[in-house]
Design a protein around this motif. Structure first.
Motif: not given
Length: 432
Positions: A30-36, A94-98, A126-142
């Motif tokens: 969860c710490v790794l997910a929060a950091t990313m 990220d939703p890892v903790a949930g 769903w919200v977390s994944t949609w928000r993450d995919l708004q990034g266009r590169t791997h520096l902006e999206s997991f």
């Protein structure tokens, strides 16, 4: 070397069963997910890869708090799961903790609360994944990491993600968490069922071992005593047959010995049958109505006995209490015959539904060890502790003392327990 290997194996097994290492593992994930999540959040805001913004640091700290809350996943999985899902929707995490808390909620129970938490975690994922995919590169999206070269520090813009990708990823992740929790729940139930079966197998093994010991003891008792009683009965019968007349005292003694040996042999068979199969009913045993026969046998054997026996309406007495009275009188007479041979014995047996049951014996003793009263259970006689135990089983009272005239006295009072379902609480004292 064998001891060392066994100790290492036991230590490894305890570590695998411990929940501490799992808690540490989940917190680190969860710490790794929060950091990313904090890093990609700064990337989407146009921040620098070398510097962390204050807002990104705040997001990271919130993620750390959620990661620490996973430690109490077994105690409050639903409450913490709702908190993690709400925070994930509100903050760019990220939703890892949930998902971890949802997995343990499914392990704990399958109810409407778990179903509601599943829907809430699905929405947060769903919200977390949609928000993450708004990034266009791997520096902006997991999720862009799986489609781009991560060694490229200036990756090209991949454009917007397909609309169907966030819901597919969310459903897949939630389904994996629910399936894992369900599987671990079934595994725990199977392990518990296996432990129950093992305990039942141990119990059956103990019962078989005890039954084997009973069989062996029954054979030994039968071989040792049965033969001697049979020989005694045969010789007593021969002595009775060679007597001059049936009224000869020697003939009467021989007949009494023969009948007593035959009765003892029959009692031995009943006891051995009870020993082999304690749960099966045995042949009816003698009760309070046979006390008169005990008196007659004792008188015929030459015992100086004065007896008063008054029995009223003994048919309404509980059979267990009736048999206990017979055994008590029998043991009292045997005890007097053994420890005070040749001395007179006074026996009183009174039984009625109104007054209960009273048994009294008195006999002179030739070598008393005490002149004062003593508790029944501590008597030196071999039969008195057994009588005391029978008295306790029917909630009666027993007194044993030696008076100033060197007379050993025993007084017993038993409550009148009527026959019927209401008296089923009487324990199996006769088997004792």
């Amino acid at each position: 070397m064998t001891t060392g290997r066994g100790g290492a194996s036991e230590l490894m097994l305890r570590l695998l069963r411990s929940t501490t290492w799992r808690s540490v593992l989940w917190v680190l994930v969860c710490v790794l997910a929060a950091t990313m999540a904090a890093a990609t959040f700064d990337g989407r805001r146009g921040g620098s890869a070398e510097e962390v913004s204050d807002l990104g640091l705040l997001v990271w700290l919130v993620g750390i708090l959620l990661a620490v809350s996973v430690v109490w996943r077994r105690r409050w999985p639903h409450s913490l799961g709702v908190l993690a899902a709400v925070v994930t929707i509100a903050a760019p995490l990220d939703p890892v903790a949930g998902l971890v808390l949802l997995m343990h909620a499914v392990m704990r129970e399958r109810s409407w609360r778990t179903a509601a938490l599943t829907a809430l975690v699905l929405a947060a994922t769903w919200v977390s994944t949609w928000r993450d995919l708004q990034g266009r590169t791997h520096l902006e999206s997991f999720w862009r990491i799986f489609s781009q070269d991560t060694t490229d520090m200036t990756p090209p813009d991949q454009g917007p993600a397909p609309w169907w990708l966030p819901p597919v990823i969310a459903v897949a992740m939630v389904a994996a968490a629910v399936a894992t929790g369900w599987f671990r729940s079934l595994l725990a139930e199977a392990r518990q069922e296996g432990a129950d079966h093992q305990a039942q197998a141990h119990l059956l093994g103990d019962q078989v071992a005890r039954q084997t010991e009973r069989e062996q003891l029954a054979r030994e008792v039968h071989d040792a005593l049965g033969h001697r009683l049979s020989v005694m009965a045969i010789h007593a019968g021969a002595l009775e047959a060679h007597s001059s007349s049936s009224t000869d005292p020697l003939a009467r003694s021989a007949r009494l010995v023969r009948e007593s040996a035959s009765q003892a042999n029959a009692d031995l068979r009943d006891l051995l049958a009870t020993l082999r199969s304690p749960d099966e009913p045995t042949t009816p045993q003698q009760g309070i109505d046979a006390v008169g026969d005990l008196v007659d046998e004792s008188v015929e054997s030459g015992m100086p006995l004065i007896a008063t026996v008054r029995l009223d309406d003994t048919r309404t007495l509980h059979p267990q209490v009736s048999r206990s009275v017979y055994r008590m009188v029998q043991e009292l007479l045997t005890n007097a015959r053994t420890h005070a041979p040749g001395h007179g014995v006074r026996l009183v047996v009174r039984a009625s539904a109104a007054a209960g049951i009273d048994i009294e014996t008195a006999n002179h003793v030739s070598d008393p060890h005490r002149r004062h009263s003593r508790p029944a259970g501590g008597s030196s006689g071999h039969g008195l502790p057994g009588i005391h135990e029978r008295v306790q089983l029917v909630e009666g009272e027993m007194y044993v003392w030696l008076d100033d005239d060197q007379v050993h006295r025993v007084a017993i009072h038993l409550p009148w327990v009527p026959a019927g379902p209401a008296a089923e609480q009487v324990a199996s004292g006769d088997a004792r």
